[in-house]
Design a protein around this motif. Structure first.
Motif, PDB file in Angstrom:
ATOM      1  N   LYS A   9      36.969 -31.271 -21.705  1.00 16.83           N
ATOM      2  CA  LYS A   9      36.315 -31.563 -20.407  1.00 16.83           C
ATOM      3  C   LYS A   9      37.426 -31.630 -19.279  1.00 16.83           C
ATOM      4  CE  LYS A   9      32.158 -32.507 -22.072  1.00 16.83           C
ATOM      5  NZ  LYS A   9      32.350 -31.928 -23.351  1.00 16.83           N
ATOM      6  N   VAL A  10      36.965 -31.591 -18.004  1.00 16.05           N
ATOM      7  CA  VAL A  10      37.884 -31.606 -16.920  1.00 16.05           C
ATOM      8  C   VAL A  10      37.204 -32.652 -16.093  1.00 16.05           C
ATOM      9  CG1 VAL A  10      38.549 -30.409 -14.702  1.00 16.05           C
ATOM     10  CG2 VAL A  10      38.328 -29.011 -17.029  1.00 16.05           C
ATOM     11  N   ALA A  11      38.258 -33.550 -15.519  1.00 13.20           N
ATOM     12  CA  ALA A  11      37.784 -34.735 -14.829  1.00 13.20           C
ATOM     13  C   ALA A  11      38.364 -34.624 -13.358  1.00 13.20           C
ATOM     14  CB  ALA A  11      38.579 -35.983 -15.302  1.00 13.20           C
ATOM     15  N   GLY A  44      33.179 -26.592 -11.788  1.00 13.94           N
ATOM     16  CA  GLY A  44      33.578 -26.676 -13.220  1.00 13.94           C
ATOM     17  C   GLY A  44      33.626 -28.208 -13.791  1.00 13.94           C
ATOM     18  N   ILE A  45      33.473 -29.106 -12.977  1.00 13.70           N
ATOM     19  CA  ILE A  45      33.953 -30.690 -13.373  1.00 13.70           C
ATOM     20  C   ILE A  45      32.836 -31.122 -14.473  1.00 13.70           C
ATOM     21  CG2 ILE A  45      34.190 -33.015 -12.344  1.00 13.70           C
ATOM     22  CD1 ILE A  45      36.309 -30.734 -11.672  1.00 13.70           C
ATOM     23  N   ASP A  46      33.341 -32.146 -15.348  1.00 16.70           N
ATOM     24  CA  ASP A  46      32.414 -32.949 -16.201  1.00 16.70           C
ATOM     25  C   ASP A  46      32.538 -34.051 -15.971  1.00 16.70           C
ATOM     26  OD1 ASP A  46      32.155 -30.167 -18.131  1.00 16.70           O
ATOM     27  OD2 ASP A  46      34.274 -30.371 -17.969  1.00 16.70           O
ATOM     28  N   ARG A 470      40.084 -22.354 -19.079  1.00 15.64           N
ATOM     29  CA  ARG A 470      40.332 -23.625 -20.088  1.00 15.64           C
ATOM     30  C   ARG A 470      38.906 -23.682 -21.032  1.00 15.64           C
ATOM     31  NH1 ARG A 470      39.926 -29.155 -21.007  1.00 15.64           N
ATOM     32  NH2 ARG A 470      41.988 -29.947 -21.997  1.00 15.64           N
ATOM     33  N   LYS A 471      37.586 -23.456 -20.460  1.00 17.83           N
ATOM     34  CA  LYS A 471      36.616 -23.607 -21.285  1.00 17.83           C
ATOM     35  C   LYS A 471      36.118 -22.396 -21.685  1.00 17.83           C
ATOM     36  CE  LYS A 471      34.773 -27.336 -18.264  1.00 17.83           C
ATOM     37  NZ  LYS A 471      33.763 -27.932 -17.432  1.00 17.83           N
ATOM     38  N   ASN A 472      36.666 -21.296 -21.646  1.00 14.12           N
ATOM     39  CA  ASN A 472      36.149 -19.951 -22.083  1.00 14.12           C
ATOM     40  C   ASN A 472      36.206 -19.985 -23.712  1.00 14.12           C
ATOM     41  OD1 ASN A 472      36.454 -17.221 -23.357  1.00 14.12           O
ATOM     42  ND2 ASN A 472      36.724 -16.727 -21.294  1.00 14.12           N
TER      43      ASN A 472
END
Length: 555
Positions: A9-11, A44-46, A470-472
């Motif tokens: 995840k990305v914060a 693209g935030i989680d 990063r999420k690819n």
């Protein structure tokens, strides 16, 4: 490493007071956050971390909590927060709250009761001590300057406050206090909060009994961290808290932990650690002086590189650090880590890629994704931050002129990150239709989201590409779990590292200066995954990096 739900995840940190104001009072609010959930999803935030929104008199911008179970009216209502939680869940977004439990507000019911009967039940919720020879119980200095002890009226009693005098420290030695805290944490987790960022947590354990230390300034006081360095047993408290709260809900927790020892890291973020992650502050504390901000040393590009790699080395095989270049307590990363006079969109993108693709959990602070810079306030009167005002006085007392002192605090003020988010080029940068609580930075006509959204070559779109990379699914295992292997360490002002995965390796390389730099590639790369320029100049195995060019190469 056992895989966790939050690893990929990305914060994103929101400072609610400065994010988006919907009612025109000049203060950001929860409805403003709700209105921008689609924007955060698009980015693209989680995970969204909200700085404190609890009821507070705001002596320290909400980090002085007077009621842990209420929302401050400045931000809205509990119904607004529940709507935020529900709307976030619809978008697969997770909400973190700030957990501030080293201290509360002096207006909290517990402290008010303690003042009425300092030696009674609630007096033991705090550190209340007799004075010594007509003075404070010890000579420790608070983080905000001055004695960490405040006298209670005209009595001979004092209470401890490691931060502002309106932030009395809670007595964690008292099991009743700990239970109150755990009950509160569980109450929030039951409401649907995904976890917490945990504030100033290393301060909860004091070295008792209190005593004096060798003074380190002319005020006769000593840095309170000297006391904290002596304490033992903080991990017992932290693991008890984990077992009583976070673990039951599979909550994500990130601790604000400074100067932890390498041998302690496993206790913090190992498989059985007390937190999911802790922030890597190695770069933010580098160059700090005990004398004050005015004496801080610069962080050179090579210093920055060493800090990052040292942190990566000590965390490898143990757990995940949370990586930042800025937050609500720090100046803007692009103004701190890019040498003065060299800040550009290319440099901002390079710094973004270098920190973001390290192993660990990447955190973005509001405005970072559009490259917001430090604020050029013209007078100390424009600052609101209590740390800034204190450090200005420290600089004056040490012989600096008013202008020199202003320059010193400009570089490090927390208000650099607390000015309103720059949404567009309309009045007040689109933050409010009223009078903003803190002046908007003067650069908002040129640095704002509206302009950058329309420009595919902007800093904003580069952050979107970084997050997407990063999420690819093709590279995710390597970029999330791959080991960091530093490269080209013999070269100055060049930061490069491999992310080594099971089936591939990826090189992240950035030229940390304006002049071109040539490097020799060990082997041919297969693909360019990211580039902050339109072209790549290469001859055989030689690669020519333009000023502040960053490349992400697949081998």
């Amino acid at each position: 490493m056992k895989k966790q739900w939050w690893h990929d995840k990305v914060a994103y940190q929101i400072y609610p007071k400065s994010f988006r104001d919907t009612n025109g009072d000049g203060i950001g609010d929860l409805r403003g956050v709700i209105s921008k959930l689609d924007y955060l999803k698009e980015l693209g935030i989680d995970i969204i971390w909200l700085s404190p929104i609890y009821q507070s008199p705001f002596a320290d911008q909400g980090y002085d909590i007077s009621d842990y179970y209420e929302i401050d009216p400045r931000f809205g209502t509990m119904e607004d927060l529940q709507e935020l939680i529900d709307e976030a869940k619809k978008r697969n977004l997770y909400i973190l709250l700030d957990l501030v439990v080293n201290h509360c507000s002096d207006e909290h019911e517990w402290f008010q009761k303690a003042l009425k009967d300092p030696k009674g039940e609630y007096g033991d919720y705090f550190y209340i001590r007799e004075g010594k020879d007509g003075k404070e119980p010890s000579n420790i200095r608070s983080y905000f300057g001055g004695s960490a002890w405040e006298q209670i009226g005209d009595t001979g009693l004092y209470y401890l406050h490691l931060f502002h005098k309106k932030q009395p420290d809670l007595n964690w030695e008292n099991p009743v206090v700990r239970k109150e805290i755990y009950d509160m944490i569980n109450w929030w987790l039951k409401k649907g909060i995904a976890g917490f960022r945990i504030d100033a947590i290393m301060n909860i354990k004091k070295a008792l009994p209190f005593h004096d230390y060798e003074p380190d300034r002319e005020d006769g006081l000593a840095d309170c961290r000297l006391m904290l360095n002596e304490n033992e047993g903080v991990m017992d408290f932290l693991k008890e808290m984990r077992d009583a709260t976070f673990q039951k809900y599979d909550a994500f927790t990130v601790g604000e932990v400074f100067n932890e020892k390498k041998e302690e890291l496993c206790d913090f973020i190992g498989e059985d650690g007390c937190f999911s992650s802790i922030f890597d502050f190695s770069q933010t504390v580098f160059g700090a002086s005990e004398k004050g901000w005015y004496d801080n040393g610069p962080v050179t590009p090579d210093d920055y590189r060493k800090c990052c790699f040292d942190s990566q080395e000590r965390a490898e095989g143990i757990g995940f650090l949370s990586n930042i270049i800025e937050n609500h307590d720090e100046p803007r990363g692009v103004s701190r880590y890019i040498p003065e006079g060299e800040c550009s969109d290319a440099a901002k993108k390079m710094l973004a890629a270098l920190y973001f693709l390290l192993k660990g959990m990447p955190f973005i602070y509001q405005g970072q994704e559009i490259g917001m810079e430090n604020v050029a306030f013209e007078s100390i009167d424009q600052y609101d931050d209590i740390s800034t005002l204190e450090e200005y006085q420290v600089a004056i007392e040490n012989g600096l002129t008013n202008q020199q002192a202003l320059e010193a605090v400009r570089r490090y003020s927390r208000d650099n990150a607390r000015v309103p988010f720059q949404w567009d080029d309309s009045e007040n940068a689109g933050f409010t239709k009223g009078m903003a609580w803190l002046p908007v930075s003067k650069d908002y006509p040129s640095i704002n989201l509206q302009h950058q959204s329309a420009d595919p070559d902007s800093v904003f779109h580069f952050y979107k590409k970084l997050i997407a990379l990063r999420k690819n699914e093709e590279y995710k295992d390597t970029l999330v779990y791959g080991q960091v292997i530093p490269a080209y360490l013999e070269m100055e002002r060049l930061m490069a590292y491999y992310r080594n995965g099971e089936h591939e390796k990826i090189l992240v390389i950035g030229n940390f200066k304006q002049d071109e730099q040539e490097i020799d590639l060990v082997e041919p790369y297969r693909k360019i995954l990211l580039n902050n320029y339109d072209t790549v100049i290469e001859t055989g195995k030689k690669l020519l990096l333009k000023g502040y060019q960053v490349l992400v190469l697949l081998f």
